[in-house]
Design a protein around this motif. Structure first.
Motif, short mmCIF file in Angstrom:
data_model
loop_
_atom_site.label_atom_id
_atom_site.label_comp_id
_atom_site.label_asym_id
_atom_site.label_seq_id
_atom_site.Cartn_x
_atom_site.Cartn_y
_atom_site.Cartn_z
N ALA A 190 3.42 24.92 -2.83
CA ALA A 190 2.00 25.01 -3.16
C ALA A 190 1.35 26.17 -2.42
N GLU A 191 0.20 26.58 -2.88
CA GLU A 191 -0.53 27.65 -2.22
C GLU A 191 -1.24 27.14 -0.98
N ASP A 192 -1.70 25.90 -1.03
CA ASP A 192 -2.42 25.32 0.10
C ASP A 192 -1.45 24.61 1.04
N ALA A 193 -1.87 24.40 2.26
CA ALA A 193 -1.04 23.68 3.22
C ALA A 193 -1.00 22.19 2.87
N PRO A 194 0.15 21.57 3.06
CA PRO A 194 1.42 22.18 3.45
C PRO A 194 2.04 22.94 2.27
N MET A 195 2.52 24.13 2.55
CA MET A 195 3.07 24.96 1.48
C MET A 195 4.32 24.34 0.88
N PHE A 196 5.13 23.68 1.72
CA PHE A 196 6.37 23.06 1.25
C PHE A 196 6.34 21.57 1.55
N SER A 197 6.81 20.78 0.62
CA SER A 197 6.85 19.34 0.84
C SER A 197 7.94 18.71 -0.01
N VAL A 198 8.26 17.47 0.31
CA VAL A 198 9.28 16.74 -0.43
C VAL A 198 8.80 15.31 -0.62
N ARG A 199 9.25 14.68 -1.69
CA ARG A 199 8.92 13.28 -1.92
C ARG A 199 10.05 12.62 -2.69
N GLN A 200 10.07 11.31 -2.63
CA GLN A 200 10.98 10.53 -3.46
C GLN A 200 10.38 10.33 -4.84
N ARG A 201 11.24 10.28 -5.86
CA ARG A 201 10.76 9.88 -7.19
C ARG A 201 10.45 8.39 -7.21
N HIS A 202 11.35 7.61 -6.62
CA HIS A 202 11.20 6.16 -6.58
C HIS A 202 11.51 5.69 -5.17
N PRO A 203 10.73 4.75 -4.63
CA PRO A 203 11.00 4.27 -3.26
C PRO A 203 12.34 3.55 -3.18
N LYS A 204 13.21 4.06 -2.32
CA LYS A 204 14.51 3.45 -2.11
C LYS A 204 14.98 3.78 -0.71
N PHE A 205 15.42 2.75 0.02
CA PHE A 205 15.79 2.93 1.42
C PHE A 205 17.09 2.19 1.72
N LEU A 206 17.79 2.67 2.74
CA LEU A 206 18.95 1.98 3.30
C LEU A 206 18.52 1.38 4.63
N ALA A 207 18.94 0.16 4.90
CA ALA A 207 18.57 -0.49 6.15
C ALA A 207 19.67 -1.44 6.59
N LEU A 208 19.60 -1.83 7.86
CA LEU A 208 20.57 -2.74 8.45
C LEU A 208 20.12 -4.19 8.24
N PRO A 209 21.04 -5.15 8.36
CA PRO A 209 20.70 -6.55 8.06
C PRO A 209 19.55 -7.11 8.89
N HIS A 210 19.41 -6.68 10.16
CA HIS A 210 18.36 -7.23 11.01
C HIS A 210 17.01 -6.56 10.82
N ASP A 211 16.93 -5.56 9.96
CA ASP A 211 15.69 -4.83 9.75
C ASP A 211 14.63 -5.77 9.16
N PRO A 212 13.38 -5.71 9.66
CA PRO A 212 12.32 -6.58 9.13
C PRO A 212 12.03 -6.37 7.64
N CYS A 213 12.44 -5.21 7.10
CA CYS A 213 12.19 -4.95 5.68
C CYS A 213 13.42 -5.24 4.82
N ALA A 214 14.43 -5.89 5.38
CA ALA A 214 15.69 -6.08 4.66
C ALA A 214 15.52 -6.80 3.33
N ALA A 215 14.53 -7.67 3.22
CA ALA A 215 14.33 -8.42 1.98
C ALA A 215 13.45 -7.70 0.97
N HIS A 216 12.97 -6.54 1.33
CA HIS A 216 12.08 -5.79 0.43
C HIS A 216 12.86 -5.31 -0.79
#
Length: 282
Positions: free
Chosen positions: A134-160
């Protein structure tokens, strides 16, 4: 019948009240956002500026977006390099090296953030990543198309529903490599190499420096030893030989590249502070 129905409702309500409360399922992005906030306050806003809009759920406005899947397939590479030429005006191979360095860092930054903050890694394979200029700050950026994460079994978000639970940290690291490295950076790197006269070692050096810079910035706000985290990720991506790392008297990561990103060919022989080429200029 009305009485029976009413009694049934009372009994049902009472039974519900007696059931143990279901634990709240944590949103997988929360730990990443919290760590990013600490980096902003205690280090600088610059290392994670390009992931803030995604972490904060802010709408995307303006700029040109490049699907990682298109780039990995060899499409729009010339267009991405064209943006580098417009920004830096260097030679074709220098522009390619700098475009890759920028693309590489912003792909790696959220992955390093997730790993360092909570061993909760955003999945950024080529099918799920978008790079924006982009021309404005931040000039460079990244995003996910769809929310997806890897996590360990004890993670509080494991059931998400957006979380894939993996058995242990070894598996997590294997999946991290498979998604962001083998499933994203390597095919995009090959597409760069097919379109510009620049060496693979030079480009892989930017993978190493991207990891080191991200760790140096982010690991300051967590208790994990900076050098241990850096070595783990550098070895995971097979780039441990492309950057020298150590820690200063405060335990913060210090690193120097063993390859040059070619910025010195554009900026009047001025080198990056971590470059292997030493310059006498301030």
């Amino acid at each position: 019948m009305r009485l029976a129905t009413a009694e049934a409702l009372v009994l049902s309500s009472t039974a519900l009240d007696r059931r143990p409360a279901m634990p709240l399922v944590t949103n997988p992005v929360d730990a990443l956002r919290a760590a990013a906030d600490r980096v902003d306050r205690e280090v600088s806003v610059h290392p994670l500026a390009g992931v803030r809009a995604w972490l904060d759920g802010a709408p995307v406005r303006g700029g040109v977006e490049f699907s990682a899947a298109e780039l990995a397939a060899g499409k729009r590479i010339d267009e991405l390099m064209g943006t580098a030429a417009a920004l830096w005006g260097g030679s074709a191979h220098a522009n390619a090296a700098l475009a890759w360095k920028t693309y590489c860092y912003w792909t790696l930054a959220p992955v390093v953030l997730g790993y360092v903050a909570a061993r909760r890694v955003p999945v950024l394979d080529a099918a799920n990543a978008v790079f924006r200029v982009a021309e404005d700050a931040p000039m460079f950026s990244v995003r996910q198309r769809h929310p997806k994460f890897l996590a360990l079994p004890h993670d509080p978000c494991a059931a998400h529903p957006d979380v894939e639970v993996v058995a242990n940290e070894s598996v997590l690291l294997d999946r991290l490599r498979a998604t962001v490295f083998e499933g994203h950076l390597v095919p995009v790197l090959d597409a760069f190499l097919a379109n510009a006269r620049v060496g693979r070692r030079t480009l892989m050096g930017s993978v190493a420096s991207g990891i080191a810079y991200a760790v140096a910035s982010i690991a300051q706000v967590v208790p994990d030893p900076d050098d241990v985290v850096a070595k783990t990720l550098l070895e995971l991506f097979d780039v441990g030989d492309l950057v020298d790392i150590s820690t200063d008297e405060r335990g913060r990561l210090v690193y120097r590249r063993r390859t040059c990103c070619l910025a010195l060919t554009i900026e009047g022989n001025r080198t990056c502070s971590t470059c292997c080429v030493q310059s006498e200029r301030p």
